[in-house]
Design a protein around this motif. Structure first.
Motif, PDB file in Angstrom:
ATOM      1  N   ASP A 114       0.821  -1.197   0.000  1.00  0.00           N
ATOM      2  CA  ASP A 114       0.000   0.000   0.000  1.00  0.00           C
ATOM      3  C   ASP A 114       0.866   1.263   0.000  1.00  0.00           C
ATOM      4  O   ASP A 114       2.093   1.207  -0.048  1.00  0.00           O
ATOM      5  CB  ASP A 114      -0.961  -0.011   1.184  1.00  0.00           C
ATOM      6  CG  ASP A 114      -0.234  -0.065   2.519  1.00  0.00           C
ATOM      7  OD1 ASP A 114       1.011  -0.025   2.542  1.00  0.00           O
ATOM      8  OD2 ASP A 114      -0.922  -0.153   3.552  1.00  0.00           O
ATOM      9  N   HIS A 115       0.205   2.374   0.054  1.00  0.00           N
ATOM     10  CA  HIS A 115       0.873   3.670   0.000  1.00  0.00           C
ATOM     11  C   HIS A 115       1.812   3.865   1.189  1.00  0.00           C
ATOM     12  O   HIS A 115       2.918   4.410   1.029  1.00  0.00           O
ATOM     13  CB  HIS A 115      -0.174   4.797  -0.067  1.00  0.00           C
ATOM     14  CG  HIS A 115       0.419   6.145  -0.299  1.00  0.00           C
ATOM     15  ND1 HIS A 115       1.025   6.485  -1.489  1.00  0.00           N
ATOM     16  CD2 HIS A 115       0.520   7.229   0.514  1.00  0.00           C
ATOM     17  CE1 HIS A 115       1.481   7.725  -1.403  1.00  0.00           C
ATOM     18  NE2 HIS A 115       1.178   8.198  -0.200  1.00  0.00           N
ATOM     19  N   GLN A 116       1.422   3.424   2.367  1.00  0.00           N
ATOM     20  CA  GLN A 116       2.284   3.565   3.542  1.00  0.00           C
ATOM     21  C   GLN A 116       3.572   2.754   3.386  1.00  0.00           C
ATOM     22  O   GLN A 116       4.659   3.218   3.741  1.00  0.00           O
ATOM     23  CB  GLN A 116       1.544   3.126   4.804  1.00  0.00           C
ATOM     24  CG  GLN A 116       0.466   4.090   5.227  1.00  0.00           C
ATOM     25  CD  GLN A 116      -0.294   3.590   6.450  1.00  0.00           C
ATOM     26  OE1 GLN A 116      -0.238   2.405   6.772  1.00  0.00           O
ATOM     27  NE2 GLN A 116      -0.980   4.504   7.112  1.00  0.00           N
ATOM     28  N   GLU A 117       3.463   1.579   2.852  1.00  0.00           N
ATOM     29  CA  GLU A 117       4.654   0.749   2.634  1.00  0.00           C
ATOM     30  C   GLU A 117       5.567   1.411   1.604  1.00  0.00           C
ATOM     31  O   GLU A 117       6.782   1.420   1.739  1.00  0.00           O
ATOM     32  CB  GLU A 117       4.252  -0.650   2.171  1.00  0.00           C
ATOM     33  CG  GLU A 117       5.409  -1.561   1.870  1.00  0.00           C
ATOM     34  CD  GLU A 117       6.257  -1.921   3.072  1.00  0.00           C
ATOM     35  OE1 GLU A 117       7.349  -2.487   2.854  1.00  0.00           O
ATOM     36  OE2 GLU A 117       5.865  -1.650   4.228  1.00  0.00           O
ATOM     37  N   TYR A 118       4.975   1.969   0.571  1.00  0.00           N
ATOM     38  CA  TYR A 118       5.758   2.678  -0.445  1.00  0.00           C
ATOM     39  C   TYR A 118       6.519   3.837   0.186  1.00  0.00           C
ATOM     40  O   TYR A 118       7.718   4.006  -0.052  1.00  0.00           O
ATOM     41  CB  TYR A 118       4.828   3.181  -1.560  1.00  0.00           C
ATOM     42  CG  TYR A 118       5.541   4.040  -2.566  1.00  0.00           C
ATOM     43  CD1 TYR A 118       6.297   3.463  -3.585  1.00  0.00           C
ATOM     44  CD2 TYR A 118       5.468   5.425  -2.492  1.00  0.00           C
ATOM     45  CE1 TYR A 118       6.959   4.253  -4.501  1.00  0.00           C
ATOM     46  CE2 TYR A 118       6.129   6.214  -3.400  1.00  0.00           C
ATOM     47  CZ  TYR A 118       6.870   5.629  -4.406  1.00  0.00           C
ATOM     48  OH  TYR A 118       7.532   6.418  -5.313  1.00  0.00           O
ATOM     49  N   GLU A 119       5.856   4.636   0.991  1.00  0.00           N
ATOM     50  CA  GLU A 119       6.514   5.771   1.645  1.00  0.00           C
ATOM     51  C   GLU A 119       7.590   5.304   2.617  1.00  0.00           C
ATOM     52  O   GLU A 119       8.660   5.907   2.708  1.00  0.00           O
ATOM     53  CB  GLU A 119       5.488   6.642   2.349  1.00  0.00           C
ATOM     54  CG  GLU A 119       4.640   7.452   1.388  1.00  0.00           C
ATOM     55  CD  GLU A 119       3.648   8.358   2.089  1.00  0.00           C
ATOM     56  OE1 GLU A 119       3.570   8.322   3.340  1.00  0.00           O
ATOM     57  OE2 GLU A 119       2.963   9.110   1.379  1.00  0.00           O
ATOM     58  N   ARG A 120       7.343   4.222   3.344  1.00  0.00           N
ATOM     59  CA  ARG A 120       8.338   3.691   4.267  1.00  0.00           C
ATOM     60  C   ARG A 120       9.603   3.276   3.517  1.00  0.00           C
ATOM     61  O   ARG A 120      10.710   3.623   3.908  1.00  0.00           O
ATOM     62  CB  ARG A 120       7.777   2.492   5.030  1.00  0.00           C
ATOM     63  CG  ARG A 120       8.728   1.938   6.097  1.00  0.00           C
ATOM     64  CD  ARG A 120       8.236   0.619   6.669  1.00  0.00           C
ATOM     65  NE  ARG A 120       8.326  -0.471   5.711  1.00  0.00           N
ATOM     66  CZ  ARG A 120       9.463  -1.144   5.433  1.00  0.00           C
ATOM     67  NH1 ARG A 120      10.583  -0.822   6.020  1.00  0.00           N
ATOM     68  NH2 ARG A 120       9.464  -2.133   4.564  1.00  0.00           N
ATOM     69  N   ARG A 121       9.441   2.576   2.427  1.00  0.00           N
ATOM     70  CA  ARG A 121      10.601   2.145   1.644  1.00  0.00           C
ATOM     71  C   ARG A 121      11.303   3.335   0.999  1.00  0.00           C
ATOM     72  O   ARG A 121      12.526   3.348   0.902  1.00  0.00           O
ATOM     73  CB  ARG A 121      10.169   1.144   0.574  1.00  0.00           C
ATOM     74  CG  ARG A 121       9.768  -0.181   1.164  1.00  0.00           C
ATOM     75  CD  ARG A 121       9.437  -1.171   0.103  1.00  0.00           C
ATOM     76  NE  ARG A 121       8.984  -2.411   0.704  1.00  0.00           N
ATOM     77  CZ  ARG A 121       8.947  -3.556   0.059  1.00  0.00           C
ATOM     78  NH1 ARG A 121       9.325  -3.623  -1.194  1.00  0.00           N
ATOM     79  NH2 ARG A 121       8.532  -4.642   0.668  1.00  0.00           N
ATOM     80  N   GLU A 122      10.541   4.309   0.557  1.00  0.00           N
ATOM     81  CA  GLU A 122      11.128   5.512  -0.045  1.00  0.00           C
ATOM     82  C   GLU A 122      11.997   6.254   0.979  1.00  0.00           C
ATOM     83  O   GLU A 122      13.085   6.713   0.665  1.00  0.00           O
ATOM     84  CB  GLU A 122      10.022   6.413  -0.587  1.00  0.00           C
ATOM     85  CG  GLU A 122      10.513   7.542  -1.440  1.00  0.00           C
ATOM     86  CD  GLU A 122      11.124   7.081  -2.754  1.00  0.00           C
ATOM     87  OE1 GLU A 122      11.989   7.811  -3.266  1.00  0.00           O
ATOM     88  OE2 GLU A 122      10.756   6.005  -3.248  1.00  0.00           O
TER      89      GLU A 122
END
Length: 65
Positions: free
Chosen positions: A5-13
């Motif tokens: 999800d979007h939160q996982e994307y931001e965490r990895r970014e």
């Protein structure tokens, strides 16, 4: 694979965007000298360069010259 999800994307970014600049991560300064002799062939110079690079990569600290 699971959800992405979007939160996982931001965490990895955030994780890949941070740069660790501790002093021990800086590139070391190399000191030394290289002598060029006109009689040397190109092959001899390339062999010497390979030898110096191998010494540097092995971490050997003796003076190669």
């Amino acid at each position: 694979m699971g959800t992405f999800d979007h939160q996982e994307y931001e965490r990895r970014e955030r994780m890949i965007s941070s740069i660790d600049t501790r002093p021990n991560d800086r590139r070391p300064n190399y000191e030394g000298r290289i002598e060029y002799v006109n009689e040397s062939s190109v092959d001899a110079l390339l062999a010497r360069l390979k030898e110096l690079k191998a010494l540097r990569e092995s971490g050997e600290t003796r003076n190669p010259i």
